[in-house]
Design a protein around this motif. Structure first.
Motif, PDB file in Angstrom:
ATOM      1  N   GLY A  35      10.888   0.985   2.018  1.00 14.13           N
ATOM      2  CA  GLY A  35      10.878   2.041   0.987  1.00 14.13           C
ATOM      3  C   GLY A  35       9.424   2.159   0.302  1.00 14.13           C
ATOM      4  N   ASN A  36       9.172   3.092  -0.545  1.00 12.65           N
ATOM      5  CA  ASN A  36       7.908   3.043  -1.099  1.00 12.65           C
ATOM      6  C   ASN A  36       7.967   2.707  -2.420  1.00 12.65           C
ATOM      7  OD1 ASN A  36       8.711   5.483  -2.825  1.00 12.65           O
ATOM      8  ND2 ASN A  36       8.170   6.708  -1.268  1.00 12.65           N
ATOM      9  N   ARG A  37       6.876   2.540  -3.345  1.00  7.33           N
ATOM     10  CA  ARG A  37       7.099   1.879  -4.655  1.00  7.33           C
ATOM     11  C   ARG A  37       7.587   2.804  -5.509  1.00  7.33           C
ATOM     12  NH1 ARG A  37       1.454   0.830  -7.320  1.00  7.33           N
ATOM     13  NH2 ARG A  37       2.335   2.688  -8.903  1.00  7.33           N
ATOM     14  N   LEU A  38       7.645   4.000  -5.598  1.00  9.67           N
ATOM     15  CA  LEU A  38       8.172   4.903  -6.498  1.00  9.67           C
ATOM     16  C   LEU A  38       9.751   4.807  -6.256  1.00  9.67           C
ATOM     17  CD1 LEU A  38       6.105   8.284  -6.497  1.00  9.67           C
ATOM     18  CD2 LEU A  38       5.896   6.450  -8.086  1.00  9.67           C
ATOM     19  N   GLN A  39      10.232   4.543  -5.150  1.00  5.76           N
ATOM     20  CA  GLN A  39      11.740   4.667  -4.668  1.00  5.76           C
ATOM     21  C   GLN A  39      12.161   3.247  -5.317  1.00  5.76           C
ATOM     22  OE1 GLN A  39      11.442   5.066  -0.400  1.00  5.76           O
ATOM     23  NE2 GLN A  39      12.406   7.081  -0.431  1.00  5.76           N
ATOM     24  N   MET A  40      11.416   2.270  -5.149  1.00  6.37           N
ATOM     25  CA  MET A  40      11.735   0.952  -5.749  1.00  6.37           C
ATOM     26  C   MET A  40      11.935   0.893  -6.966  1.00  6.37           C
ATOM     27  SD  MET A  40      10.121  -2.718  -4.645  1.00  6.37           S
ATOM     28  CE  MET A  40      10.782  -4.348  -5.041  1.00  6.37           C
ATOM     29  N   GLU A  41      10.935   1.456  -7.588  1.00  5.46           N
ATOM     30  CA  GLU A  41      10.945   1.831  -9.236  1.00  5.46           C
ATOM     31  C   GLU A  41      12.189   2.767  -9.869  1.00  5.46           C
ATOM     32  OE1 GLU A  41       6.322   1.271 -10.368  1.00  5.46           O
ATOM     33  OE2 GLU A  41       7.093   3.172  -9.677  1.00  5.46           O
ATOM     34  N   ASP A  42      12.471   3.604  -9.061  1.00  3.94           N
ATOM     35  CA  ASP A  42      13.598   4.423  -9.304  1.00  3.94           C
ATOM     36  C   ASP A  42      15.028   3.447  -9.134  1.00  3.94           C
ATOM     37  OD1 ASP A  42      12.408   6.527  -9.861  1.00  3.94           O
ATOM     38  OD2 ASP A  42      12.727   7.442  -7.860  1.00  3.94           O
ATOM     39  N   MET A  43      15.107   2.761  -8.040  1.00  4.88           N
ATOM     40  CA  MET A  43      16.111   1.895  -7.909  1.00  4.88           C
ATOM     41  C   MET A  43      16.166   0.778  -8.862  1.00  4.88           C
ATOM     42  SD  MET A  43      16.549  -1.010  -4.770  1.00  4.88           S
ATOM     43  CE  MET A  43      14.759  -1.664  -5.466  1.00  4.88           C
ATOM     44  N   ALA A  44      14.971   0.088  -9.529  1.00  6.97           N
ATOM     45  CA  ALA A  44      15.191  -0.755 -10.302  1.00  6.97           C
ATOM     46  C   ALA A  44      15.536  -0.254 -11.560  1.00  6.97           C
ATOM     47  CB  ALA A  44      13.666  -1.413 -10.812  1.00  6.97           C
ATOM     48  N   ARG A  45      15.372   0.951 -12.026  1.00  9.62           N
ATOM     49  CA  ARG A  45      15.844   1.554 -13.147  1.00  9.62           C
ATOM     50  C   ARG A  45      17.397   1.681 -13.187  1.00  9.62           C
ATOM     51  NH1 ARG A  45      10.798   4.261 -12.983  1.00  9.62           N
ATOM     52  NH2 ARG A  45      11.654   5.943 -11.995  1.00  9.62           N
ATOM     53  N   ALA A  46      17.960   2.200 -11.840  1.00 11.65           N
ATOM     54  CA  ALA A  46      19.110   2.438 -11.940  1.00 11.65           C
ATOM     55  C   ALA A  46      20.105   1.108 -12.058  1.00 11.65           C
ATOM     56  CB  ALA A  46      19.474   3.100 -10.446  1.00 11.65           C
ATOM     57  N   ILE A  47      19.501   0.163 -11.211  1.00 13.33           N
ATOM     58  CA  ILE A  47      20.153  -1.072 -11.591  1.00 13.33           C
ATOM     59  C   ILE A  47      20.328  -1.832 -12.904  1.00 13.33           C
ATOM     60  CG2 ILE A  47      19.970  -3.640 -10.830  1.00 13.33           C
ATOM     61  CD1 ILE A  47      19.009  -2.526  -7.989  1.00 13.33           C
ATOM     62  N   GLU A  48      19.032  -1.533 -13.559  1.00 12.25           N
ATOM     63  CA  GLU A  48      19.061  -1.962 -14.917  1.00 12.25           C
ATOM     64  C   GLU A  48      20.074  -1.101 -15.890  1.00 12.25           C
ATOM     65  OE1 GLU A  48      15.099  -3.460 -16.971  1.00 12.25           O
ATOM     66  OE2 GLU A  48      15.706  -1.591 -17.883  1.00 12.25           O
ATOM     67  N   LYS A  74       0.646  -1.304  -0.120  1.00 15.60           N
ATOM     68  CA  LYS A  74      -0.220  -0.194   0.136  1.00 15.60           C
ATOM     69  C   LYS A  74       0.868   1.279   0.115  1.00 15.60           C
ATOM     70  CE  LYS A  74      -3.958  -2.293   0.315  1.00 15.60           C
ATOM     71  NZ  LYS A  74      -4.900  -2.580  -0.769  1.00 15.60           N
ATOM     72  N   LEU A  75       2.229   1.370   0.148  1.00 16.60           N
ATOM     73  CA  LEU A  75       3.051   2.093   0.351  1.00 16.60           C
ATOM     74  C   LEU A  75       3.599   2.560  -1.147  1.00 16.60           C
ATOM     75  CD1 LEU A  75       4.361   4.278   2.006  1.00 16.60           C
ATOM     76  CD2 LEU A  75       6.163   2.676   2.450  1.00 16.60           C
ATOM     77  N   ILE A  76       2.497   3.364  -1.838  1.00 13.66           N
ATOM     78  CA  ILE A  76       2.852   3.908  -3.210  1.00 13.66           C
ATOM     79  C   ILE A  76       3.924   4.902  -3.339  1.00 13.66           C
ATOM     80  CG2 ILE A  76       1.966   4.347  -5.534  1.00 13.66           C
ATOM     81  CD1 ILE A  76       1.089   1.702  -4.237  1.00 13.66           C
ATOM     82  N   ALA A  77       3.789   5.772  -2.534  1.00  8.05           N
ATOM     83  CA  ALA A  77       4.887   7.081  -2.639  1.00  8.05           C
ATOM     84  C   ALA A  77       4.820   7.951  -1.112  1.00  8.05           C
ATOM     85  CB  ALA A  77       4.352   8.125  -3.759  1.00  8.05           C
ATOM     86  N   ALA A 129      16.520 -10.593  -8.254  1.00  4.22           N
ATOM     87  CA  ALA A 129      15.683  -9.891  -8.272  1.00  4.22           C
ATOM     88  C   ALA A 129      14.672  -9.481  -6.983  1.00  4.22           C
ATOM     89  CB  ALA A 129      14.606  -9.760  -9.445  1.00  4.22           C
ATOM     90  N   ALA A 130      14.546 -10.617  -6.448  1.00  5.06           N
ATOM     91  CA  ALA A 130      13.888 -10.979  -5.003  1.00  5.06           C
ATOM     92  C   ALA A 130      14.445 -10.114  -3.970  1.00  5.06           C
ATOM     93  CB  ALA A 130      13.601 -12.370  -4.804  1.00  5.06           C
ATOM     94  N   THR A 131      15.802  -9.920  -4.159  1.00  2.00           N
ATOM     95  CA  THR A 131      16.557  -9.168  -3.041  1.00  2.00           C
ATOM     96  C   THR A 131      16.056  -7.439  -3.062  1.00  2.00           C
ATOM     97  OG1 THR A 131      18.454  -8.749  -4.271  1.00  2.00           O
ATOM     98  CG2 THR A 131      18.457 -10.836  -3.271  1.00  2.00           C
ATOM     99  N   LEU A 132      15.610  -7.263  -4.121  1.00  3.01           N
ATOM    100  CA  LEU A 132      14.945  -5.675  -4.135  1.00  3.01           C
ATOM    101  C   LEU A 132      13.993  -5.486  -3.239  1.00  3.01           C
ATOM    102  CD1 LEU A 132      15.644  -5.161  -8.106  1.00  3.01           C
ATOM    103  CD2 LEU A 132      17.254  -5.061  -6.016  1.00  3.01           C
ATOM    104  N   SER A 133      13.072  -6.353  -2.800  1.00  6.96           N
ATOM    105  CA  SER A 133      11.795  -5.984  -2.052  1.00  6.96           C
ATOM    106  C   SER A 133      12.029  -5.524  -0.912  1.00  6.96           C
ATOM    107  CB  SER A 133      11.265  -7.337  -1.843  1.00  6.96           C
ATOM    108  OG  SER A 133      10.980  -8.055  -3.173  1.00  6.96           O
ATOM    109  N   CYS A 134      13.128  -5.916   0.001  1.00  7.44           N
ATOM    110  CA  CYS A 134      13.270  -5.314   1.314  1.00  7.44           C
ATOM    111  C   CYS A 134      14.827  -4.687   1.277  1.00  7.44           C
ATOM    112  CB  CYS A 134      13.079  -6.718   2.367  1.00  7.44           C
ATOM    113  SG  CYS A 134      13.352  -5.956   3.997  1.00  7.44           S
ATOM    114  N   ALA A 135      15.913  -5.548   1.152  1.00  5.23           N
ATOM    115  CA  ALA A 135      17.243  -5.213   1.389  1.00  5.23           C
ATOM    116  C   ALA A 135      17.565  -3.889   0.158  1.00  5.23           C
ATOM    117  CB  ALA A 135      18.332  -6.250   1.257  1.00  5.23           C
ATOM    118  N   GLY A 136      17.246  -4.291  -0.817  1.00  3.38           N
ATOM    119  CA  GLY A 136      17.423  -3.232  -2.018  1.00  3.38           C
ATOM    120  C   GLY A 136      16.764  -1.902  -1.810  1.00  3.38           C
TER     121      GLY A 136
END
Length: 353
Positions: free
Chosen positions: A299-312, A100-103, A146-153
């Motif tokens: 963290g929230n979803r926007l942060q997670m999406e930012d992180m995923a783009r940076a990793i890719e 539920k933590l989108i932003a 990829a699973a490691t990004l959910s919490c630690a990442g």
């Protein structure tokens, strides 16, 4: 080609408060798919200290009896509910710890939504998840990575870049603790933006991993009990700009000793708490030493999406570090014991077939 939807799911449940002994493995019916849910075939999962605490019945936030544990998972979409717009069958996705933590910041009502604590999590073969609690999986990663990004990442990303107006910058000094998932991600993210890293660890073998990831200095905290004082010396006596505090009571004093005026101390765990807890710094020290203390939960979803783009975009530098020992779903109890032992280097992961 469409994937067949299985009739049953193999899963673990937390049926008590006795740690590893509370974990029960069984085969159940595949969960019904809600209108806003996504049915995911989970291929990889990752463990966190939080999972140990949930199994012990000492998790300080909302829990549900007989919950499926695990917040970290990555897999392939099998089917979607009729109101789902963000994903389609065949997409590769990653779960979020709090769907539920989108932003924005955490709020009290959000504490009721914790994957693997109050909501059924990822230590199973198939799960139904809120579409808002998933993100697209970055290209170039395995499912366990990829699973490691959910919490630690995302926790590491939030720790370094989540304070408005005060992100970690090129040239800053960062102090990390150990070789757990969060600390390893912090080293990687810091080096990617040109920051300098001082890392603590307990062995020469773990020090080699930290050096390989680019740590500028590594301090063995067993050989140097006053490692916070030593870290400050390494900065020329000024102190570090950021400390990511994951151990808690037994390390907090040295973390404060290391920090500079106007530095940031991010508190995000207590894996080192126990009967040997030492005297901890008080809030008055944020004034005496002029630093900011900040607590975070993932963290929230926007942060997670930012992180995923940076990793890719930076796979060579930011490839998640997974411990060489990878467990099967049926070996979850062994994985818990391994995580609790502290022998791991990077994220403890599970392959799910």
């Amino acid at each position: 080609m469409a994937q067949l939807i299985p009739q049953t799911v193999k899963q673990w449940n937390v049926i008590g408060k006795d740690g590893i002994n509370s974990l029960q493995f069984s085969e159940q019916q595949v969960p019904q798919l809600g209108d806003s849910q996504v049915l995911v075939k989970i291929h990889g999962a990752s463990l966190n200290f939080r999972d140990l605490v949930v199994s012990q019945g000492t998790y300080p936030w909302d829990t549900t009896p007989n919950v499926v544990p695990g917040s970290d998972g990555a897999g392939t979409v099998l089917a979607v509910g009729r109101h789902v717009t963000r994903f389609a069958p065949g997409d590769k996705v990653i779960t979020m710890l709090n769907p539920k933590l989108i932003a924005g910041s955490f709020t009290v009502p959000l504490a009721a939504y914790g994957l693997g604590a109050s909501i059924d999590g990822t230590f199973r073969t198939v799960g139904a998840f809120d579409e808002q609690g998933l993100i697209a999986m970055p290209e170039g990663l395995s499912f366990t990575e990829a699973a490691t990004l959910s919490c630690a990442g995302v926790s590491a990303w939030n720790a370094l870049f989540g304070l408005p107006g005060r992100p970690l910058r090129a040239g800053d000094w960062l102090l990390t603790q150990g070789t757990g998932g969060v600390s390893i991600f912090c080293v990687q993210f810091a080096k990617a933006v040109g920051a300098r890293v001082i890392a603590t660890t307990s062995s020469a073998e773990k020090a080699k991993l930290l050096e390989r990831l680019g740590a500028d200095h590594v301090i063995n905290y067993r050989e140097t009990p006053d490692w916070g004082v030593k870290a400050k010396e390494l900065t020329g006596g000024v102190g570090v700009d950021f400390v990511v505090e994951v151990a808690g009571p037994i390390t907090m004093r040295q973390s404060v000793e290391s920090i500079k005026y106007d530095g940031v101390l991010v508190v995000m765990g207590s894996v080192g708490s126990g009967p040997e807890d030492k005297e901890q710094p008080g809030l008055l020290e944020t004034w005496m030493n002029l630093f900011t203390a900040r607590g975070i939960w993932a963290g929230n979803r926007l942060q997670m999406e930012d992180m995923a783009r940076a990793i890719e975009a930076n796979l060579e530098k930011l490839h998640p570090v997974v411990d060489p020992i990878i467990f099967k779903l049926e070996q979850l109890k062994d994985a818990y014991a391994y995580l609790a032992s502290g022998k791991h280097q990077g994220n403890v992961c599970i392959e799910i077939s």
